[in-house]
Design a protein around this motif. Structure first.
Motif, PDB file in Angstrom:
ATOM      1  N   UNK A 144       0.814  -1.223   0.000  1.00 15.95           N
ATOM      2  CA  UNK A 144       0.000   0.000   0.000  1.00 15.95           C
ATOM      3  C   UNK A 144       0.850   1.277   0.000  1.00 15.95           C
ATOM      4  N   UNK A 145       1.978   1.258   0.702  1.00 17.65           N
ATOM      5  CA  UNK A 145       2.869   2.417   0.712  1.00 17.65           C
ATOM      6  C   UNK A 145       3.515   2.615  -0.647  1.00 17.65           C
ATOM      7  N   UNK A 146       3.847   1.514  -1.316  1.00 16.00           N
ATOM      8  CA  UNK A 146       4.425   1.608  -2.659  1.00 16.00           C
ATOM      9  C   UNK A 146       3.388   2.186  -3.621  1.00 16.00           C
ATOM     10  N   UNK A 147       2.142   1.732  -3.534  1.00 15.50           N
ATOM     11  CA  UNK A 147       1.076   2.263  -4.390  1.00 15.50           C
ATOM     12  C   UNK A 147       0.892   3.766  -4.157  1.00 15.50           C
ATOM     13  N   UNK A 148       0.915   4.191  -2.893  1.00 19.36           N
ATOM     14  CA  UNK A 148       0.805   5.621  -2.585  1.00 19.36           C
ATOM     15  C   UNK A 148       1.971   6.399  -3.180  1.00 19.36           C
ATOM     16  N   UNK A 180       0.364  -2.541  -8.505  1.00 23.53           N
ATOM     17  CA  UNK A 180       1.532  -2.854  -7.678  1.00 23.53           C
ATOM     18  C   UNK A 180       1.434  -4.330  -7.306  1.00 23.53           C
ATOM     19  N   UNK A 181       2.435  -5.108  -7.731  1.00 23.54           N
ATOM     20  CA  UNK A 181       2.419  -6.556  -7.522  1.00 23.54           C
ATOM     21  C   UNK A 181       3.740  -7.010  -6.911  1.00 23.54           C
ATOM     22  N   UNK A 228      -3.239   6.943 -10.741  1.00 21.32           N
ATOM     23  CA  UNK A 228      -3.725   6.098  -9.650  1.00 21.32           C
ATOM     24  C   UNK A 228      -3.035   4.738  -9.660  1.00 21.32           C
ATOM     25  N   UNK A 229      -2.754   4.216  -8.484  1.00 20.02           N
ATOM     26  CA  UNK A 229      -2.113   2.905  -8.346  1.00 20.02           C
ATOM     27  C   UNK A 229      -2.830   2.133  -7.252  1.00 20.02           C
ATOM     28  N   UNK A 230      -2.831   0.816  -7.391  1.00 16.73           N
ATOM     29  CA  UNK A 230      -3.448  -0.011  -6.361  1.00 16.73           C
ATOM     30  C   UNK A 230      -2.704  -1.325  -6.238  1.00 16.73           C
ATOM     31  N   UNK A 231      -2.918  -2.000  -5.111  1.00 12.07           N
ATOM     32  CA  UNK A 231      -2.250  -3.262  -4.807  1.00 12.07           C
ATOM     33  C   UNK A 231      -2.989  -4.397  -5.502  1.00 12.07           C
ATOM     34  N   UNK A 232      -2.236  -5.291  -6.125  1.00 10.26           N
ATOM     35  CA  UNK A 232      -2.810  -6.419  -6.846  1.00 10.26           C
ATOM     36  C   UNK A 232      -3.505  -7.379  -5.891  1.00 10.26           C
TER      37      UNK A 232
END
Length: 105
Positions: A27-31, A61-62, A40-44
């Protein structure tokens, strides 16, 4: 600081963390990706995913490296801060700069 990325054809960010560490930091990487790219980014949510083909975003983000026609990283296509140049290099690498160009048989 890198320039914001234009709307991407499709993109993902692969972390090199172990699955347990990646789950905590994803989640921090997506932010971070959203903050620095403007996209926009989100966790896989799918641990079995092989490809990410959503055109125009968001960024996935995977914790696994997904299949791709080209990779922008330290060992493939280098990003020096200019997304226009980087994406032009990607288009050349996968042959998209030649669409509509006659090919000799």
């Amino acid at each position: 600081m890198f320039s914001p990325a234009p709307a991407s054809p499709c993109g993902s960010v692969s972390t090199s963390s172990s699955p347990r560490t990646a789950a905590a930091s994803a989640p921090e990487i997506a932010d971070w990706v959203t903050w620095y790219s403007g996209l926009p980014a989100f966790v896989d949510p799918d641990p079995e995913r092989a490809y990410w083909t959503v055109v125009g975003g968001p960024i996935l983000v995977a914790n696994a490296k997904l299949g791709a026609a080209a990779y922008v990283d330290d060992r493939a296509i280098h990003h020096s801060g200019d997304w226009t140049d980087t994406l032009a290099t990607v288009r050349r690498a996968v042959g998209l700069d030649c669409i509509g160009t006659p090919v000799r048989a």
